[in-house]
Design a protein around this motif. Structure first.
Motif, PDB file in Angstrom:
ATOM      1  N   UNK A  64      34.849  47.773  73.710  1.00 27.01           N
ATOM      2  CA  UNK A  64      36.053  46.983  73.975  1.00 27.01           C
ATOM      3  C   UNK A  64      36.998  47.704  74.931  1.00 27.01           C
ATOM      4  N   UNK A  65      37.133  49.008  74.764  1.00 28.67           N
ATOM      5  CA  UNK A  65      38.004  49.780  75.662  1.00 28.67           C
ATOM      6  C   UNK A  65      37.472  49.710  77.092  1.00 28.67           C
ATOM      7  N   UNK A  66      36.171  49.820  77.246  1.00 27.24           N
ATOM      8  CA  UNK A  66      35.572  49.734  78.578  1.00 27.24           C
ATOM      9  C   UNK A  66      35.799  48.374  79.219  1.00 27.24           C
ATOM     10  N   UNK A  70      37.988  47.595  82.544  1.00 29.09           N
ATOM     11  CA  UNK A  70      37.346  46.942  83.693  1.00 29.09           C
ATOM     12  C   UNK A  70      38.090  45.675  84.110  1.00 29.09           C
ATOM     13  N   UNK A  71      38.623  44.946  83.144  1.00 30.11           N
ATOM     14  CA  UNK A  71      39.344  43.707  83.440  1.00 30.11           C
ATOM     15  C   UNK A  71      40.817  43.939  83.762  1.00 30.11           C
ATOM     16  N   UNK A  72      41.281  45.170  83.639  1.00 29.31           N
ATOM     17  CA  UNK A  72      42.697  45.509  83.790  1.00 29.31           C
ATOM     18  C   UNK A  72      43.537  44.612  82.879  1.00 29.31           C
ATOM     19  N   UNK A  73      43.134  44.598  81.614  1.00 32.99           N
ATOM     20  CA  UNK A  73      43.733  43.713  80.620  1.00 32.99           C
ATOM     21  C   UNK A  73      45.224  43.978  80.427  1.00 32.99           C
ATOM     22  N   UNK A  74      45.640  45.226  80.523  1.00 28.53           N
ATOM     23  CA  UNK A  74      47.063  45.545  80.349  1.00 28.53           C
ATOM     24  C   UNK A  74      47.909  44.834  81.403  1.00 28.53           C
ATOM     25  N   UNK A  75      47.450  44.817  82.649  1.00 28.08           N
ATOM     26  CA  UNK A  75      48.201  44.148  83.719  1.00 28.08           C
ATOM     27  C   UNK A  75      48.215  42.633  83.510  1.00 28.08           C
ATOM     28  N   UNK A  76      47.106  42.081  83.026  1.00 20.60           N
ATOM     29  CA  UNK A  76      47.053  40.640  82.762  1.00 20.60           C
ATOM     30  C   UNK A  76      48.035  40.244  81.659  1.00 20.60           C
TER      31      UNK A  76
END
Length: 91
Positions: A64-66, A70-76
């Motif tokens: 999940x961390x990877x 990869x998706x830059x989830x924090x920015x989303x």
């Protein structure tokens, strides 16, 4: 809270770690781990060294961390969360 329970099966005593949970409003015991017979349990406890451990959850967390990286989830998420008047994200 889990507890250790002795269970007798055709004349032999075995130990288990059990936890009581409510199912349909009634308490029910769930076996969390089978510890085995008293002799094997005692031998395992008296062994020198750290013993053997098995971890199964760390692989899922790493995967999940990877994916989040990869998706830059924090920015989303930051882009969707409303900011206050000063432009800061809520804490």
């Amino acid at each position: 809270m889990p507890s250790i329970v002795a269970k007798t099966v055709p004349g032999r005593k075995y130990y288990q770690i059990v936890e009581s949970r409510r199912v349909h409003g009634r308490p029910r015991s769930f076996v969390l781990a089978h510890l085995g017979r008293p002799e094997t349990l005692l031998a395992r406890v008296q062994q020198p060294g750290p013993g053997r451990f098995r971890s199964v959850a760390h692989g899922a967390v790493a995967a999940l961390w990877g994916q989040a990286t990869a998706l830059d989830l924090a920015a989303l998420i930051d882009a969707r969360v409303p900011r206050d008047r000063r432009g800061r994200l809520p804490i």
